[in-house]
Write an enzyme that holds these catalytic residues in place. Structure first.
Site, PDB file in Angstrom:
ATOM      1  N   GLY A 129      -6.278   2.186 -40.981  1.00 48.58           N
ATOM      2  CA  GLY A 129      -6.887   0.953 -40.500  1.00 48.58           C
ATOM      3  C   GLY A 129      -5.904  -0.188 -40.620  1.00 48.58           C
ATOM      4  O   GLY A 129      -4.969  -0.133 -41.439  1.00 48.58           O
ATOM      5  N   GLN A 163      -3.109  -8.741 -41.281  1.00 50.95           N
ATOM      6  CA  GLN A 163      -2.012  -7.927 -41.811  1.00 50.95           C
ATOM      7  C   GLN A 163      -0.784  -7.892 -40.902  1.00 50.95           C
ATOM      8  O   GLN A 163       0.263  -7.398 -41.305  1.00 50.95           O
ATOM      9  CB  GLN A 163      -2.480  -6.487 -42.059  1.00 50.95           C
ATOM     10  CG  GLN A 163      -3.516  -6.370 -43.157  1.00 50.95           C
ATOM     11  CD  GLN A 163      -3.915  -4.930 -43.351  1.00 50.95           C
ATOM     12  OE1 GLN A 163      -4.755  -4.409 -42.638  1.00 50.95           O
ATOM     13  NE2 GLN A 163      -3.284  -4.255 -44.298  1.00 50.95           N
ATOM     14  N   CYS A 171      -3.658   0.239 -49.397  1.00 50.43           N
ATOM     15  CA  CYS A 171      -3.591  -0.793 -48.364  1.00 50.43           C
ATOM     16  C   CYS A 171      -2.134  -0.972 -47.933  1.00 50.43           C
ATOM     17  O   CYS A 171      -1.251  -1.043 -48.785  1.00 50.43           O
ATOM     18  CB  CYS A 171      -4.140  -2.105 -48.918  1.00 50.43           C
ATOM     19  SG  CYS A 171      -4.131  -3.439 -47.731  1.00 50.43           S
ATOM     20  N   LEU A 172      -1.914  -1.067 -46.627  1.00 51.62           N
ATOM     21  CA  LEU A 172      -0.551  -1.236 -46.114  1.00 51.62           C
ATOM     22  C   LEU A 172       0.060  -2.560 -46.572  1.00 51.62           C
ATOM     23  O   LEU A 172       1.279  -2.696 -46.602  1.00 51.62           O
ATOM     24  CB  LEU A 172      -0.537  -1.157 -44.589  1.00 51.62           C
ATOM     25  CG  LEU A 172      -0.938   0.200 -43.988  1.00 51.62           C
ATOM     26  CD1 LEU A 172      -1.053   0.107 -42.478  1.00 51.62           C
ATOM     27  CD2 LEU A 172       0.055   1.284 -44.387  1.00 51.62           C
ATOM     28  N   HIS A 222     -13.308  -1.877 -45.750  1.00 52.52           N
ATOM     29  CA  HIS A 222     -11.984  -2.336 -46.193  1.00 52.52           C
ATOM     30  C   HIS A 222     -11.368  -3.279 -45.153  1.00 52.52           C
ATOM     31  O   HIS A 222     -10.865  -4.351 -45.498  1.00 52.52           O
ATOM     32  CB  HIS A 222     -11.092  -1.109 -46.436  1.00 52.52           C
ATOM     33  CG  HIS A 222      -9.691  -1.411 -46.863  1.00 52.52           C
ATOM     34  ND1 HIS A 222      -9.169  -0.993 -48.063  1.00 52.52           N
ATOM     35  CD2 HIS A 222      -8.684  -2.090 -46.247  1.00 52.52           C
ATOM     36  CE1 HIS A 222      -7.899  -1.415 -48.163  1.00 52.52           C
ATOM     37  NE2 HIS A 222      -7.590  -2.074 -47.067  1.00 52.52           N
ATOM     38  N   GLU A 223     -11.429  -2.882 -43.873  1.00 58.55           N
ATOM     39  CA  GLU A 223     -10.797  -3.695 -42.817  1.00 58.55           C
ATOM     40  C   GLU A 223     -11.567  -4.998 -42.587  1.00 58.55           C
ATOM     41  O   GLU A 223     -10.965  -6.050 -42.382  1.00 58.55           O
ATOM     42  CB  GLU A 223     -10.659  -2.902 -41.516  1.00 58.55           C
ATOM     43  CG  GLU A 223      -9.788  -1.650 -41.614  1.00 58.55           C
ATOM     44  CD  GLU A 223      -8.457  -1.867 -42.321  1.00 58.55           C
ATOM     45  OE1 GLU A 223      -7.870  -2.960 -42.193  1.00 58.55           O
ATOM     46  OE2 GLU A 223      -8.014  -0.939 -43.019  1.00 58.55           O
ATOM     47  N   HIS A 276     -10.681  -7.630 -44.988  1.00 54.26           N
ATOM     48  CA  HIS A 276      -9.433  -8.347 -44.693  1.00 54.26           C
ATOM     49  C   HIS A 276      -9.692  -9.609 -43.870  1.00 54.26           C
ATOM     50  O   HIS A 276      -8.984 -10.604 -44.001  1.00 54.26           O
ATOM     51  CB  HIS A 276      -8.463  -7.449 -43.917  1.00 54.26           C
ATOM     52  CG  HIS A 276      -7.606  -6.576 -44.787  1.00 54.26           C
ATOM     53  ND1 HIS A 276      -6.780  -7.070 -45.774  1.00 54.26           N
ATOM     54  CD2 HIS A 276      -7.425  -5.230 -44.813  1.00 54.26           C
ATOM     55  CE1 HIS A 276      -6.144  -6.060 -46.360  1.00 54.26           C
ATOM     56  NE2 HIS A 276      -6.523  -4.939 -45.803  1.00 54.26           N
TER      57      HIS A 276
END
Ligand code: ZN
Length: 164
Positions: A46, A51, A96-97, A138-139, A142
């Site tokens: 995701g 991000q 997480c990226l 999660h997304e 953000h």
């Protein structure tokens, strides 16, 4: 398509509440395609627009097929996603990226219903459970400036380093 640089913590854009979009257009569809490719290459499941340095309410998701539990591959590009229903509970590892090298156990709803529009401006409604529900939560977090580490109740036990 293009690979975009991924913003890492503690960049302040990750902490901002992202703005709602009025509608999808060609520019946004192109950005969603670039985000999707960026996510696949990272690799990740995701990616939210903050991000890649854009404080707008757009997320992309790709959950691969899991033969073991029988879940199908899911690809989503969602504009203004919103959780309209959440139920149950699950507890599991996330990464997480934007937080490379860290993983942790997070408590999430087991099932969520998400309302959004797609890149063709069509309204979509997704009912998800298990892993896909985790990725959606999660997304969408953000977009509100929330990182998964914020949701960890006991960092001593539930947060650990991972090798890149
Ligand atoms: Zn993340």
């Amino acid at each position: 398509m293009a690979i975009l640089p991924i913003v890492k913590d503690p960049n302040p854009i990750l902490r901002k509440k992202a703005v709602k979009l009025r509608k999808a257009d060609a520019g946004l569809a192109k950005l969603a395609d670039d985000m999707f490719e960026t996510m696949l290459v990272a690799p990740g499941v995701g990616l939210a627009a903050p991000q890649i340095g854009k404080s707008i309410r757009l997320v992309v998701i790709h959950v691969p097929e899991d033969e073991e539990d029988g879940t199908e591959e899911v690809s989503l590009k969602l504009i203004n996603p919103e959780i309209i229903k959440a139920s149950g509970e699950q507890y599991g590892a996330e990464g997480c990226l934007s937080l490379p090298g860290i993983a942790g156990n997070v408590r999430r709803a087991f099932q969520v219903t998400v309302k959004a529009i797609d890149t063709d401006n069509k309204p979509v409604r997704i009912k998800a459970e298990g892993y896909l529900a985790v990725v959606l939560q999660h997304e969408i977090d953000h977009l509100d400036g929330i990182m998964f580490t914020d949701r960890i109740e006991n960092p001593k036990e539930d947060l650990w380093m991972v090798e890149e």
